[in-house]
Motif scaffolding. Sequence first.
Motif, short mmCIF file in Angstrom:
data_model
loop_
_atom_site.label_atom_id
_atom_site.label_comp_id
_atom_site.label_asym_id
_atom_site.label_seq_id
_atom_site.Cartn_x
_atom_site.Cartn_y
_atom_site.Cartn_z
N UNK A 110 0.56 1.58 0.07
CA UNK A 110 2.02 1.74 0.09
C UNK A 110 2.51 2.54 1.30
N UNK A 111 1.68 2.64 2.32
CA UNK A 111 2.06 3.45 3.49
C UNK A 111 2.75 2.66 4.59
N UNK A 112 3.01 1.39 4.35
CA UNK A 112 3.64 0.55 5.37
C UNK A 112 5.01 0.10 4.88
N UNK A 113 5.99 0.97 5.01
CA UNK A 113 7.34 0.67 4.57
C UNK A 113 7.41 0.53 3.06
N UNK A 114 8.27 -0.37 2.59
CA UNK A 114 8.43 -0.61 1.15
C UNK A 114 7.75 -1.91 0.74
N UNK A 115 6.60 -2.17 1.32
CA UNK A 115 5.94 -3.46 1.07
C UNK A 115 5.01 -3.45 -0.14
N UNK A 135 -9.89 -12.75 -6.77
CA UNK A 135 -10.75 -11.70 -6.19
C UNK A 135 -10.31 -10.32 -6.67
N UNK A 136 -11.20 -9.33 -6.59
CA UNK A 136 -10.90 -7.98 -7.10
C UNK A 136 -9.74 -7.32 -6.34
N UNK A 137 -8.83 -6.72 -7.11
CA UNK A 137 -7.75 -5.92 -6.54
C UNK A 137 -7.90 -4.51 -7.10
N UNK A 138 -8.11 -3.56 -6.23
CA UNK A 138 -8.38 -2.19 -6.66
C UNK A 138 -7.10 -1.37 -6.77
N UNK A 139 -7.25 -0.13 -7.17
CA UNK A 139 -6.11 0.77 -7.31
C UNK A 139 -5.43 1.00 -5.95
N UNK A 140 -4.13 1.20 -5.98
CA UNK A 140 -3.37 1.44 -4.75
C UNK A 140 -3.87 2.71 -4.08
N UNK A 141 -4.08 2.64 -2.76
CA UNK A 141 -4.68 3.76 -2.03
C UNK A 141 -3.83 4.16 -0.83
N UNK A 142 -4.25 5.26 -0.21
CA UNK A 142 -3.72 5.66 1.09
C UNK A 142 -4.80 5.41 2.13
N UNK A 143 -4.39 4.94 3.27
CA UNK A 143 -5.33 4.64 4.35
C UNK A 143 -5.24 5.68 5.46
N UNK A 144 -4.05 6.20 5.64
CA UNK A 144 -3.82 7.17 6.72
C UNK A 144 -3.67 8.58 6.15
N UNK A 145 -4.05 9.58 6.94
CA UNK A 145 -3.83 10.97 6.56
C UNK A 145 -4.98 11.59 5.79
N UNK A 146 -4.77 12.83 5.37
CA UNK A 146 -5.83 13.61 4.72
C UNK A 146 -6.19 13.07 3.33
N UNK A 147 -5.31 12.28 2.72
CA UNK A 147 -5.57 11.74 1.39
C UNK A 147 -6.11 10.31 1.44
N UNK A 148 -6.58 9.90 2.59
CA UNK A 148 -7.11 8.54 2.73
C UNK A 148 -8.28 8.31 1.78
N UNK A 161 -10.53 2.18 14.17
CA UNK A 161 -9.19 1.58 14.11
C UNK A 161 -8.58 1.85 12.74
N UNK A 162 -7.29 2.18 12.72
CA UNK A 162 -6.55 2.30 11.48
C UNK A 162 -5.50 1.19 11.46
N UNK A 163 -5.43 0.41 10.39
CA UNK A 163 -4.45 -0.68 10.34
C UNK A 163 -3.03 -0.20 10.65
N UNK A 164 -2.33 -0.97 11.47
CA UNK A 164 -0.94 -0.64 11.80
C UNK A 164 0.05 -1.37 10.90
N UNK A 165 -0.50 -2.27 10.08
CA UNK A 165 0.36 -3.02 9.16
C UNK A 165 -0.52 -3.60 8.05
#
Length: 210
Positions: A110-115, A135-148, A161-165
Amino acid sequence: MEALGGYPTKSSAFRAKLFKVLLSVALCMGSLYLIQNKLSKSRKPKDFYSYEVKDARGRTMSLEKYRGKVSLVVNVASGSELTEQNYGSLQELHRELGTSHFNVLAFPCSQYGDTETGTSRDIEAFARSNYGVTFPIFSKIKIMGSEAEPAFKFITDSVQRIPKWNFWKFLVNPEGQVVHFWKPEEPIEEIRKEAIVLVRNIILKKRQEL
């Protein structure tokens, strides 16, 4: 203070003995800390499949179940302009290569806008009902920052590389190492070619072991 004749008093002897005991305890504690620290470092996950994650229902699960297979790890979203195209092509690839040797592993973020605004269970239900995703869908996560999410951080650290989108794709080999990644605009056909090579290697290896 010493007693007559130059002999130490009982209190000073007791203090000396107590000091030795305390010193011995301190040394033991230090040794235990070093051993524990060394064991902790040795248990540090060394590949993607060594991690644990949470599924869409919040249950902890080990990624070890995917060891020995090829995985395509994707950061997905429900409300992106890329959602329909990607969910369709990812499901097709997941079905084509089969879960015996290959899996798409989806991590909503949920770190890419309201998508991606819903709960993890909402996200899973949306993908299943609208795009027939299996296919498996896991729990919503953070990719960027200290809580990644640690498992996904292993992925991004591996390729620097960190995804930009949304919908970046990372190909993980049977040993849990990231071998390739693609940005969302890159064609699924390129991914299919790379994945097929790894899947064929698994099949050939199994045949040789028979």
